[in-house]
Design a protein around this motif. Structure first.
Motif, mmCIF file in Angstrom:
data_model
loop_
_atom_site.group_PDB
_atom_site.id
_atom_site.type_symbol
_atom_site.label_atom_id
_atom_site.label_comp_id
_atom_site.label_asym_id
_atom_site.label_seq_id
_atom_site.Cartn_x
_atom_site.Cartn_y
_atom_site.Cartn_z
ATOM 1 N N TYR A 65 0.813 -1.160 -0.094
ATOM 2 C CA TYR A 65 -0.022 -0.050 0.080
ATOM 3 C C TYR A 65 0.882 1.294 0.042
ATOM 4 O O TYR A 65 1.982 1.498 0.883
ATOM 5 N N LEU A 66 0.654 1.999 -0.906
ATOM 6 C CA LEU A 66 1.501 3.341 -0.963
ATOM 7 C C LEU A 66 0.229 4.395 -1.040
ATOM 8 O O LEU A 66 -0.786 4.430 -1.840
ATOM 9 N N GLY A 67 0.182 5.351 0.092
ATOM 10 C CA GLY A 67 -0.861 6.178 0.082
ATOM 11 C C GLY A 67 -0.960 6.913 1.483
ATOM 12 O O GLY A 67 -0.118 6.592 2.409
ATOM 13 N N PRO A 68 -2.086 7.557 1.824
ATOM 14 C CA PRO A 68 -1.921 8.482 2.956
ATOM 15 C C PRO A 68 -2.341 7.379 4.178
ATOM 16 O O PRO A 68 -3.126 6.526 4.008
#
Length: 199
Positions: free
Chosen positions: A128-131
């Motif tokens: 997961y890459l995100g906020p």
């Protein structure tokens, strides 16, 4: 820096040990209502630290700093067999500022429910890459570990903008309370014998 003369009485703290043993026992028992919690350890510590400082410039400081702390560590086994823990901590400078027992039990119960929620949370099947939203004590930990490091002497970020202009950060080491909350890091004189001021 001007010399400082601040000599306080040596602090003491009187603790009713049987009373606190019973309170800690009751907090530990909250975990019994949650069968998946395999261990619920609770403990309390009470101390007074007295700091002495004398320097060649004439500064003389003696300050006593009481600390009262109750810790509850909850533990369960995750789906992969690894231990998962949640810690609930109550700290105050003055014993009377610790929460009432009903509030402590409520927060320990909330810690148990948080641990169960983490246990039931789905695992990500891919990277997961995100906020990520940090709340509660995690937000303060993130602030302390990341932002303070960016503003420390010797870093390239010193004296540069590291936050949006809409956010203002102030440091007032003289504050010992914020509303009903006890602030643990309050002091009048720093470790080098200089009177502290808000920045």
């Amino acid at each position: 820096a001007p010399t400082v003369s601040r000599v306080e009485l040596i602090g003491t703290q009187t603790v009713d040990e049987p009373y606190w043993e019973e309170r800690v026992r009751q907090l530990s028992a909250v975990g019994l209502d949650f069968p998946v919690i395999v261990r619920c350890r609770a403990g309390a510590g009470f101390a007074v630290t007295t700091r002495y400082l004398v320097n060649s410039e004439g500064t003389v400081v003696r300050e006593s700093d009481p600390l009262s702390r109750v810790n509850v560590v909850l533990e369960c086994e995750g789906p992969d067999g690894a231990s998962m823990t949640e810690t609930v901590t109550f700290s105050a400078r003055d014993l009377k500022d610790l929460p009432e027992q009903a509030e402590m039990k409520r927060q320990v119960r909330a810690g148990c429910e948080q641990l169960l929620a983490r246990l039931k949370a789905p695992t990500l099947s891919e990277e997961y890459l995100g906020p990520v939203l940090f709340v509660g004590t995690a937000a303060g930990d993130l602030f302390g570990e990341v932002l303070i490091a960016l503003m420390s002497p010797g870093t390239e970020s010193l004296h540069k903008q590291v936050l949006p202009v809409a956010i203002t950060v102030k440091d007032d080491p003289t504050l010992s309370r914020f509303g009903a909350l006890t602030l643990m890091g309050a002091c009048a004189v720093d470790d080098e014998g200089v009177e502290v001021k808000p920045i």
